[in-house]
Design a protein around this motif. Sequence first.
Motif, PDB file in Angstrom:
ATOM      1  N   UNK A 134     -12.351 -30.336 -33.941  1.00 13.96           N
ATOM      2  CA  UNK A 134     -12.130 -28.990 -33.415  1.00 13.96           C
ATOM      3  C   UNK A 134     -13.421 -28.266 -33.036  1.00 13.96           C
ATOM      4  N   UNK A 135     -14.533 -28.713 -33.582  1.00 17.04           N
ATOM      5  CA  UNK A 135     -15.801 -28.019 -33.310  1.00 17.04           C
ATOM      6  C   UNK A 135     -16.782 -28.928 -32.565  1.00 17.04           C
ATOM      7  N   UNK A 136     -17.277 -29.940 -33.253  1.00 14.69           N
ATOM      8  CA  UNK A 136     -18.336 -30.779 -32.672  1.00 14.69           C
ATOM      9  C   UNK A 136     -17.886 -31.440 -31.375  1.00 14.69           C
ATOM     10  N   UNK A 137     -16.748 -32.115 -31.404  1.00 15.01           N
ATOM     11  CA  UNK A 137     -16.275 -32.796 -30.197  1.00 15.01           C
ATOM     12  C   UNK A 137     -15.815 -31.798 -29.140  1.00 15.01           C
ATOM     13  N   UNK A 138     -15.152 -30.736 -29.576  1.00 13.52           N
ATOM     14  CA  UNK A 138     -14.653 -29.729 -28.627  1.00 13.52           C
ATOM     15  C   UNK A 138     -15.793 -29.054 -27.872  1.00 13.52           C
ATOM     16  N   UNK A 139     -16.982 -28.989 -28.484  1.00 11.64           N
ATOM     17  CA  UNK A 139     -18.110 -28.308 -27.842  1.00 11.64           C
ATOM     18  C   UNK A 139     -18.650 -29.074 -26.631  1.00 11.64           C
ATOM     19  N   UNK A 140     -18.171 -30.296 -26.440  1.00  6.77           N
ATOM     20  CA  UNK A 140     -18.556 -31.037 -25.226  1.00  6.77           C
ATOM     21  C   UNK A 140     -17.827 -30.502 -24.000  1.00  6.77           C
ATOM     22  N   UNK A 141     -16.805 -29.678 -24.226  1.00  6.40           N
ATOM     23  CA  UNK A 141     -16.032 -29.105 -23.118  1.00  6.40           C
ATOM     24  C   UNK A 141     -16.282 -27.611 -22.959  1.00  6.40           C
ATOM     25  N   UNK A 149     -23.154 -21.759 -33.465  1.00  7.05           N
ATOM     26  CA  UNK A 149     -22.730 -21.946 -32.077  1.00  7.05           C
ATOM     27  C   UNK A 149     -23.020 -23.394 -31.680  1.00  7.05           C
ATOM     28  N   UNK A 150     -21.987 -24.080 -31.246  1.00 11.59           N
ATOM     29  CA  UNK A 150     -22.104 -25.490 -30.847  1.00 11.59           C
ATOM     30  C   UNK A 150     -21.979 -25.618 -29.328  1.00 11.59           C
ATOM     31  N   UNK A 151     -22.836 -26.465 -28.762  1.00  9.77           N
ATOM     32  CA  UNK A 151     -22.736 -26.839 -27.351  1.00  9.77           C
ATOM     33  C   UNK A 151     -23.085 -28.317 -27.224  1.00  9.77           C
ATOM     34  N   UNK A 152     -22.253 -29.037 -26.513  1.00  9.20           N
ATOM     35  CA  UNK A 152     -22.502 -30.469 -26.291  1.00  9.20           C
ATOM     36  C   UNK A 152     -22.754 -31.230 -27.597  1.00  9.20           C
ATOM     37  N   UNK A 153     -22.006 -30.888 -28.632  1.00 12.52           N
ATOM     38  CA  UNK A 153     -22.081 -31.615 -29.891  1.00 12.52           C
ATOM     39  C   UNK A 153     -23.187 -31.197 -30.831  1.00 12.52           C
TER      40      UNK A 153
END
Length: 261
Positions: free
Chosen positions: A113-120, A178-182
């Motif tokens: 929900x966080x790390x992988x989702x931040x790729x989008x 804040x996560x972006x691109x993993x």
Amino acid sequence: MAAPADQRIAVPIDDPNADTEWNDILRKHGVIPEKPPSPTPMIEEAILEGRRLAHENRLEGKELDELDALEDEEDEAFLEQYRQKRMQEMNKLAKKSIHGAVYPISKPEYSREVTEASNHGPVFVNLMSSMGTNVESRVLSELWRQAAKEYGDIKFCEIIADKAIENYPDRNCPTILVYKNGDIVKQIVTLITVGGVRVNMMNIDDLLVEVGAISEKDMRVVKRKRDAEDAKEEQLMGKGIKSGNLRHATIDDDDDDDDWD
């Protein structure tokens, strides 16, 4: 003894920056440096440019109903241009608004929900306190819900801090990740750097702009800033009126005193 031509003569200089005939002579002979150009024209030019931009962008951030209310004040073609622009922005946001609420997550869901989702797209995580006495945590949770509702195109998550990170100290709550691109691109531990318990949606806007989640020209950001400026102006005007009433009351009291003399 040095020849007269070799002797240095002390030239009286009162103010080397003054516009006097004597200083002009000294500048001509290189005794004092030339005056730097006056900054006034550049300042005036900057002020005029600021006024021009403010006039051109006077309708930025206004809702459709606010634009309709200006029909008697603004050129119809100009208003229609902004109506179309605003509708396009609203339609674009509506298509991107796939969230609209805070996602409560558990540790097993965190990666997906966080790390992988931040790729989008950026994901904002609130590591909450498990103790109801943590005022900052309660304040941020409320703002998190408001931000998720307003920014439906951005993903907001929340999780009890020590459920995500074992033995995470409550004194560090709330923590914003804040996560972006993993990867974590921004971390804020407690709200001390963003206003403490006085943190508001403008601080959240600033964070979203800082990490590139939205543009500083986003109509939601522009509108909130404009509303805050209008509220501040009204407050100042209110203080001015109260001050004026107090002054008149004082004068009236003095006049009453004179009547008893």
